[in-house]
Motif scaffolding. Structure first.
Motif, PDB file in Angstrom:
ATOM      1  N   SER C 113      86.295 -56.329  63.180  1.00 16.24           N
ATOM      2  CA  SER C 113      86.758 -57.094  64.336  1.00 16.24           C
ATOM      3  C   SER C 113      87.841 -56.272  65.010  1.00 16.24           C
ATOM      4  O   SER C 113      88.521 -55.475  64.365  1.00 16.24           O
ATOM      5  CB  SER C 113      87.292 -58.468  63.919  1.00 16.24           C
ATOM      6  N   GLU C 114      87.956 -56.454  66.300  1.00 11.19           N
ATOM      7  CA  GLU C 114      88.880 -55.625  67.064  1.00 11.19           C
ATOM      8  C   GLU C 114      89.949 -56.474  67.735  1.00 11.19           C
ATOM      9  O   GLU C 114      89.699 -57.614  68.127  1.00 11.19           O
ATOM     10  CB  GLU C 114      88.114 -54.857  68.151  1.00 11.19           C
ATOM     11  N   ASN C 115      91.112 -55.901  67.864  1.00  9.11           N
ATOM     12  CA  ASN C 115      92.126 -56.538  68.690  1.00  9.11           C
ATOM     13  C   ASN C 115      92.834 -55.462  69.515  1.00  9.11           C
ATOM     14  O   ASN C 115      92.309 -54.356  69.681  1.00  9.11           O
ATOM     15  CB  ASN C 115      93.078 -57.401  67.845  1.00  9.11           C
ATOM     16  N   ILE C 118      98.962 -54.471  71.230  1.00  6.30           N
ATOM     17  CA  ILE C 118     100.098 -55.400  71.219  1.00  6.30           C
ATOM     18  C   ILE C 118      99.974 -56.447  70.102  1.00  6.30           C
ATOM     19  O   ILE C 118     100.931 -57.181  69.822  1.00  6.30           O
ATOM     20  CB  ILE C 118     100.230 -56.090  72.599  1.00  6.30           C
ATOM     21  N   ASP C 119      98.838 -56.498  69.471  1.00  5.73           N
ATOM     22  CA  ASP C 119      98.586 -57.555  68.481  1.00  5.73           C
ATOM     23  C   ASP C 119      99.112 -57.240  67.081  1.00  5.73           C
ATOM     24  O   ASP C 119      98.844 -57.993  66.143  1.00  5.73           O
ATOM     25  CB  ASP C 119      97.089 -57.860  68.414  1.00  5.73           C
ATOM     26  N   TRP C 120      99.861 -56.159  66.930  1.00  2.00           N
ATOM     27  CA  TRP C 120     100.308 -55.752  65.602  1.00  2.00           C
ATOM     28  C   TRP C 120     101.819 -55.623  65.517  1.00  2.00           C
ATOM     29  O   TRP C 120     102.452 -54.998  66.361  1.00  2.00           O
ATOM     30  CB  TRP C 120      99.735 -54.376  65.253  1.00  2.00           C
TER      31      TRP C 120
END
Lengths: 136, 136, 136
Positions: C113-115, C118-120
């Motif tokens: 799955s990808e994000n 900025i999501d980390w």
């Protein structure tokens, strides 16, 4: 529907951490979501997974961070639409509150993933977007 | 590849729930996917996580839902491409079947996430999209 | 930030598998990420979940694959931006290394799955994209 509802939080924590401390971390995550991402306080959906220490395989020093055996990983699935600024504020606030709860700031990793409003059903087999449109 | 394959289902359930009942919930989820999202019955990939009751932190009343200590959370990762109508039908059917399996309809939360065909390998180190294109 | 950092790997494995073997699988996943997706070796974030055998509900034969009771499921969340070719190479290499570690190639399922960058946040309440931009 406003883009403020239904985060799903998962916390993976080593077994040797005191349960009360892990629950304080869970509370910190929810408070951070409420304060920075307009999540209603009662919009609370969290699961905690306790694993053996050897099941948390985290580099101790990657990224200017020095992790201890108490490091926890927080995954939050939320509706797409939060701004980068909200996400930055979320990280900062969760870690501030986790620090007050006794965690080292090195020991909190957070990963977000986003989905769409139609991707949630919180009960009764209804799409939450339909429930939210009709009231609450 | 048709957009009908490879959901990955994760169910988190409290430890005190009877295992047979949790397995009936898992079967309800798969049947719901088969009936509403064109998933082949044998396209079955599910994991169940049992956690202590205090590790399920769910608001008891949010969103017109009254959750009991038997509330479970179902996460389904699936290929992007299902319609909103299919998702609505999925929620409804899973909860109908869960109800027949002894669950209160309040106690079933479902969250979906989507990825792409290239994001799956179901064995032998092959991208599933390549296997699917070549036959089955 | 280059699109090469911060995968989060989750491995779900049946309880009866020897822990050392599961850890070899974890090492295979990380080595595969390093070799095919430009992940730095120290960019290591993995969690392992051990569940009862009846909590791994996997069709034994779907998709030209013949799964045993040692089948494991690997979920990898990573930054969007890897090419399809990198993903194919990742699957192949992880399974090659898992095979060297004693696994049947049938028994390795991988879902990505990808994000977004900025999501980390990997520590200190900072967005990782900001840390990475400033140095390392």
């Amino acid at each position: 529907m406003e883009v403020n509802n239904v985060p799903l939080t998962k916390i993976t924590a080593p077994q040797h951490l005191e349960q009360a401390k892990v629950l304080r971390l869970a509370a910190a995550v929810q408070a951070g979501l409420v304060e920075t991402c307009n999540v209603p306080p009662a919009d609370l959906f969290q699961m905690v997974y306790r694993v053996a220490p050897e099941c948390m395989i985290l580099d101790p020093n990657f990224g200017y961070v020095h992790r201890s055996s108490e490091a926890c990983v927080i995954e939050i699935a939320l509706l797409g639409g939060r701004t980068d600024g909200q996400k930055r504020a979320l990280y900062q606030r969760v870690v501030e509150l986790a620090s007050e709860a006794g965690f080292r700031t090195d020991d909190i990793m957070i990963a977000l993933s986003e989905n769409a409003a139609i991707d949630w059903s919180i009960g009764h087999g209804l799409a939450y977007v339909d429930v939210a449109a009709g009231g609450k």
